[in-house]
Each structure stands twice: as structure tokens, then as C-alpha cells.
Scaffold this motif. Structure first.
Motif, PDB file in Angstrom:
ATOM      1  N   ARG A 180       0.594  -1.212  -0.126  1.00  0.00           N
ATOM      2  CA  ARG A 180      -0.096   0.124  -0.015  1.00  0.00           C
ATOM      3  C   ARG A 180       0.719   1.269   0.149  1.00  0.00           C
ATOM      4  NH1 ARG A 180      -3.692  -3.044   3.357  1.00  0.00           N
ATOM      5  NH2 ARG A 180      -2.379  -2.508   5.144  1.00  0.00           N
ATOM      6  N   THR A 181       1.965   1.552   0.857  1.00  0.00           N
ATOM      7  CA  THR A 181       2.725   2.197   0.890  1.00  0.00           C
ATOM      8  C   THR A 181       3.591   2.745  -0.475  1.00  0.00           C
ATOM      9  OG1 THR A 181       2.891   2.274   3.255  1.00  0.00           O
ATOM     10  CG2 THR A 181       4.595   3.286   1.957  1.00  0.00           C
ATOM     11  N   ASN A 182       3.964   1.490  -1.106  1.00  0.00           N
ATOM     12  CA  ASN A 182       4.704   1.561  -2.264  1.00  0.00           C
ATOM     13  C   ASN A 182       3.710   2.324  -3.068  1.00  0.00           C
ATOM     14  OD1 ASN A 182       7.227   0.546  -4.185  1.00  0.00           O
ATOM     15  ND2 ASN A 182       5.247  -0.260  -5.168  1.00  0.00           N
ATOM     16  N   HIS A 183       2.531   1.695  -3.518  1.00  0.00           N
ATOM     17  CA  HIS A 183       1.611   2.312  -4.187  1.00  0.00           C
ATOM     18  C   HIS A 183       1.411   3.758  -4.050  1.00  0.00           C
ATOM     19  CE1 HIS A 183      -1.707   2.377  -6.867  1.00  0.00           C
ATOM     20  NE2 HIS A 183      -2.611   2.852  -6.413  1.00  0.00           N
ATOM     21  N   ALA A 184       1.250   4.292  -2.769  1.00  0.00           N
ATOM     22  CA  ALA A 184       0.839   5.493  -2.452  1.00  0.00           C
ATOM     23  C   ALA A 184       1.820   6.373  -3.023  1.00  0.00           C
ATOM     24  CB  ALA A 184       0.613   5.597  -1.226  1.00  0.00           C
ATOM     25  N   HIS A 185       3.177   6.063  -2.775  1.00  0.00           N
ATOM     26  CA  HIS A 185       4.342   6.901  -3.212  1.00  0.00           C
ATOM     27  C   HIS A 185       4.242   7.094  -4.858  1.00  0.00           C
ATOM     28  CE1 HIS A 185       6.902   8.081   0.238  1.00  0.00           C
ATOM     29  NE2 HIS A 185       6.184   6.984   0.817  1.00  0.00           N
ATOM     30  N   GLN A 186       3.997   5.869  -5.483  1.00  0.00           N
ATOM     31  CA  GLN A 186       3.801   5.967  -6.887  1.00  0.00           C
ATOM     32  C   GLN A 186       2.658   6.967  -7.514  1.00  0.00           C
ATOM     33  OE1 GLN A 186       3.614   1.612  -7.550  1.00  0.00           O
ATOM     34  NE2 GLN A 186       5.556   1.549  -8.426  1.00  0.00           N
ATOM     35  N   THR A 187       1.810   7.183  -6.592  1.00  0.00           N
ATOM     36  CA  THR A 187       0.686   7.970  -7.178  1.00  0.00           C
ATOM     37  C   THR A 187       0.712   9.244  -6.520  1.00  0.00           C
ATOM     38  OG1 THR A 187      -0.675   6.963  -5.451  1.00  0.00           O
ATOM     39  CG2 THR A 187      -1.048   6.054  -7.447  1.00  0.00           C
ATOM     40  N   GLY A 188       1.999   9.694  -5.883  1.00  0.00           N
ATOM     41  CA  GLY A 188       2.168  11.114  -5.282  1.00  0.00           C
ATOM     42  C   GLY A 188       2.028  11.281  -3.889  1.00  0.00           C
ATOM     43  N   ASP A 189       1.734  10.260  -3.190  1.00  0.00           N
ATOM     44  CA  ASP A 189       1.560  10.613  -1.716  1.00  0.00           C
ATOM     45  C   ASP A 189       2.828  10.304  -1.001  1.00  0.00           C
ATOM     46  OD1 ASP A 189       1.219  10.852   1.010  1.00  0.00           O
ATOM     47  OD2 ASP A 189      -0.313   9.275   1.026  1.00  0.00           O
ATOM     48  N   THR A 190       3.644  11.365  -0.897  1.00  0.00           N
ATOM     49  CA  THR A 190       5.156  11.187  -0.387  1.00  0.00           C
ATOM     50  C   THR A 190       5.308  10.985   1.182  1.00  0.00           C
ATOM     51  OG1 THR A 190       5.533  13.617  -0.184  1.00  0.00           O
ATOM     52  CG2 THR A 190       6.199  12.389  -2.454  1.00  0.00           C
ATOM     53  N   GLN A 191       3.898  11.312   1.745  1.00  0.00           N
ATOM     54  CA  GLN A 191       4.212  11.114   3.393  1.00  0.00           C
ATOM     55  C   GLN A 191       3.853   9.722   3.800  1.00  0.00           C
ATOM     56  OE1 GLN A 191       5.242  13.739   5.061  1.00  0.00           O
ATOM     57  NE2 GLN A 191       5.762  14.606   3.024  1.00  0.00           N
ATOM     58  N   ALA A 192       3.539   8.996   2.884  1.00  0.00           N
ATOM     59  CA  ALA A 192       3.040   7.347   3.346  1.00  0.00           C
ATOM     60  C   ALA A 192       4.322   6.875   4.065  1.00  0.00           C
ATOM     61  CB  ALA A 192       2.225   6.767   2.052  1.00  0.00           C
ATOM     62  N   ALA A 193       3.746   6.035   5.003  1.00  0.00           N
ATOM     63  CA  ALA A 193       4.845   5.125   5.745  1.00  0.00           C
ATOM     64  C   ALA A 193       4.144   3.778   6.294  1.00  0.00           C
ATOM     65  CB  ALA A 193       5.603   6.038   6.475  1.00  0.00           C
TER      66      ALA A 193
END
Length: 437
Positions: free
Chosen positions: A159-172
Motif C-alpha cells: 500500500r505504501t509503495n503504491h501511495a508513493h507511486q501515485t504522489g503521496d510522499t508522506q505514506a509510511a
């Protein structure tokens, strides 16, 4: 009719129980003895390895021991079930009905007689009555729990990997581990080892920078079994990896994705792991009239016999053994279970020969804690080094790895144990480094 066989029942196939049935089967076989191992699981995984299974660093399918095959090889019987009650007068135990995942009965409630009974059920994490622990935390007490954590960890990473790929740089991925003993510390380090490699396993933008791990310890420092200098060394290594180490911090409540501390702070967490303390399982209280501690451990005499019945022994994490001259019971460690199994074996042999029982003598060989591939710290004690010696780095790592090799030899014998050690080295080279399924 032939003479009735002597029946020895061992409940619990952990490190101590499995070693004991191997020793008994090797000595007596099936001719005049019926040795039975009872466990709710079908396979054994060495408990100190569960943090590696949870992080995906170890494929338990390669390291687990099937009780059925092991029983055939060493001359005992395996019964799949869990202990429900003990009748000391009739010398029988009753196992609970075995159910499948749908709740349908596989094996009905069963009664098994014994001439000697050994209780080696291990322990569970002590929640100390903290609200929300059983509802919101995960545990690493057996393989199914470790597998469940690994799957939840992988899902969170995806989920975090996908979030970063779609622009959510704060996901962890935020993980909170409660308990600064060996399990908590080793899991924290192993998580960073796994995170460093996930990019090579299909998660293109995931690495350790997307991982936030908090390690909470209620006491003044982590790793109380080690001396202060080594514990501080481990803390510095963890902090270097990125772990937020919080000692002197009391957890007062768990909620969904939240850990509440005594200071009023609330720590957000996708995954919460409870690794604080050890106690006996709750069902031990329903077994019968055995003397128990407040922590549900079975009180045993120095001979490892229970206080109310000479024919019932207990060993490992489920036993509370206070030896003369000591101010606290034997600690719940793998080395304790190993030594207790050996003593119970010798006392069972002596009991059948009409000889007096011998007291257990505990040899503390020290403590070692592995911070994955990053470091290993610990102390060696007793006859091993002629006193007490701090060890760190590759020396400590070699000794730590030798503990598992000694376990393999204890449950498989020398020839098969050495063969499995060699196979393990080969698998380490040719198999994938991580299990992600």
C-alpha cells in the motif's frame, strides 16, 4: 495378554518437549513403552526464529519439523490436539475437540492414560491487563501468528509503495513493538533488513526510509538480560537504523492503530506487536489442581516434578522453578528448556528404575541478541569462557548461529542434524532471501 506398556505423555512440541520425546524414543522405542507427544500444531519451528519468519527473512517451510515424520523416526507417537484437563486420580488427560477452520469437528474430545506426564506447553505474552492488547495487537508465539504478521506487513508495504507511486510522499509503514526484550529488539532490526531489500522484490519505490518503527520498553533500558554497556550498544545500533527507542515508557491502552502511553502520548501504528513478558497460557488454570503462580506457570520442585504429584513434570516457559540459593525462578529461555528436557529425561529413567530423583542444575551460558545482519551483541558466561565475557560483532554472530545448530542436533541427533545444517547453508545461497507469499 501381554504386559501393559509404560505410557509417557508429553504435552507441547516446543524446543524442550520435542527434544525430550526424541531422547525417550531413542532410549526406549516402542517395545515396552508408548511415548506420546501432543501438540495443537502439526509442525515445529524454533521459537527464537519466529521474528525472522514474521519479517519474511526465513522460509519456515524449509526449517520446520513435521511431528508425524519425526515420531516415526524416533519411536514415539504424535497426537494432534490441545490439552483440556488432567485427572490425577485416574492418571488420564483429556484433549479438547480438534476443529477445522469452519468450526467442524475433526477429532472428538479424547482421553489418554499416562504413567508419567510432562507438561511443556510453552508460554504466551503477558498483557499485564492492559486494555486493548488482545483486540488490537499481534503476537509472535507460534508460526501461524508469525505468518499472519508477515502477510499484514507485506500488505502495508504494498500500500505504501503504491501511495508513493501515485504522489503521496508522506505514506509510511508505521510499526510499534511493545517490549524491549530479545524478541522486540530482534524483530525491530529484522524489519529494517527486510525493508532494505524489498525494492529488489517488486516494490520499486519502497525502502527502509518508508519504514517507521517504535520500540517501547517500560523498564529503564532495553535488553535487561544483558549488562548496561551491551544494552546501550544495541540501542545505539537500533537508533542508527532508524528505530525510535522509548524506554521508561508505560503503555496504558491500545486502540485501533494507536498506542497510548503513560505520558499521554499517542503513537500511530499500522501494525502493533506485543512482545512484553511471558506467562503461562490461560487454559493452564482449567487443567486441574496443580499449583500455579500468579502468571499461570506451573510450580515445580527442583526435581522438575509438580508440587502435588510426583508423576507429573513441567519444563520450559510453562514451569516456575525456584532452585535453592536463587532469588528468582529459572528464566524463560530456550537454553532453560533444553537443560530442563535433559534433566526430566534422566529423572524419568531414574523413576522407572526405582532410583531417587535428582535436582535440576541450571547453567547460565549467557544471552545473545541478533540485530539481523547489522550486528550481534551478548555475553557468554560460566564454563564456556571461565567467567563472564562481553561479545559483539562477528564473534557474537557465530555463537548466535551455533545455538540453532545445537537445537537441530538436539532434536534430530548428530548425523541428521549435521546434514540439515549443511542443507541450510546451501539453501541460504540458492534460495530467495525473502519469503513474500
Amino acid at each position: 495378554m501381554g504386559q501393559r506398556k509404560t505410557q509417557i505423555v508429553v504435552v507441547g512440541g516446543g524446543a524442550g518437549g520435542l527434544e525430550l520425546v526424541r531422547l525417550l524414543g531413542s532410549r526406549y522405542g516402542r517395545k515396552d513403552h508408548d511415548i506420546i507427544l501432543i501438540d495443537r500444531n502439526l509442525t515445529h519451528v524454533w521459537k527464537p526464529l519466529l521474528h525472522e519468519v514474521a519479517a519474511g527473512s526465513l522460509d519456515a517451510n524449509l526449517d520446520e519439523v513435521g511431528y508425524g515424520g519425526h515420531a516415526v523416526r524416533w519411536g514415539y507417537r504424535f497426537f494432534n490436539g490441545s490439552l483440556e484437563s488432567v485427572d490425577r486420580i485416574a492418571r488420564t488427560i483429556t484433549t479438547a475437540p480438534l476443529l477445522d477452520e469452519r468450526g467442524e469437528e475433526i477429532i472428538a474430545r479424547h482421553s489418554i492414560r499416562y504413567d508419567y506426564l510432562v507438561l511443556a506447553m510453552g508460554g504466551i505474552s503477558n498483557d499485564f491487563g492492559v486494555p486493548g492488547v488482545r483486540e488490537h495487537a499481534m503476537f509472535l508465539e507460534d508460526r501461524p501468528q508469525a505468518d499472519r504478521f508477515r502477510q499484514k506487513l507485506l500488505n502495508a508495504c504494498l500500500r505504501t509503495n503504491h501511495a508513493h507511486q501515485t504522489g503521496d510522499t508522506q505514506a509510511a509503514v508505521r510499526i510499534c513493538i511493545v517490549g524491549g526484550g530479545a524478541t522486540g529488539v530482534e524483530l525491530a532490526a529484522e524489519l529494517y533488513n527486510a525493508a532494505k531489500a524489498l525494492r529488489h522484490y517488486g516494490l520499486e519505490v519502497f525502502d527502509e526510509s518508508k519504514l517507521e518503527v517504535s520500540l517501547i520498553e517500560a523498564g529503564p533500558r532495553i535488553l535487561p538480560a544483558l549488562d548496561e554497556k551491551l544494552a546501550e550498544s544495541a540501542k545505539l545500533e537500533l537508533e542508527k537504523l532508524g528505530v525510535n527507542v522509548l524506554d521508561n515508557t508505560q503503555v496504558v491502552k491500545l486502540a485501533k492503530n494507536e498506542v497510548h502511553t503513560g505520558t499521554g502520548a499517542v503513537i500511530a501504528a499500522n501494525l502493533i506487536v506485543w512482545a512484553a513478558g511471558v506467562k503461562g497460557a490461560e487454559e493452564i488454570r482449567t487443567l486441574g489442581d496443580l499449583e500455579l503462580t500468579r502468571g499461570n506457570q506451573i510450580v515445580v520442585r527442583p526435581t522438575l516434578q509438580t508440587t502435588c504429584d510426583d508423576r507429573i513434570y513441567a519444563l520450559g516457559d510453562c514451569a516456575s522453578c525456584m532452585l535453592p540459593g536463587r532469588d528468582r525462578p529459572i528464566p524463560p529461555r530456550a537454553q532453560s528448556a533444553h537443560q530442563m528436557a535433559s534433566q526430566v529425561f534422566h529423572n524419568l529413567v531414574r523413576a522407572q528404575a526405582g532410583q531417587p530423583q535428582q535436582d535440576f542444575v541450571y547453567h547460565d551460558h549467557g544471552s545473545l541478541v541478533s540485530l539481523s545482519r547489522f550486528s550481534t551483541v551478548g555475553s557468554l558466561m560460566g564454563n564456556l569462557v571461565g567467567g563472564r565475557m562481553r561479545v559483539e560483532g562477528w564473534v557474537a554472530r557465530m555463537v548466535y548461529q551455533s545455538l540453532y545448530r545445537m537445537h537441530l542436533i538436539a532434536i534430530h541427533g548428530w548425523w541428521r542434524g549435521l546434514t540439515l545444517i549443511i542443507i541450510g547453508h546451501v539453501n541460504h545461497i540458492i534460495r530467495p532471501k525473502f519469503k513474500l507469499h
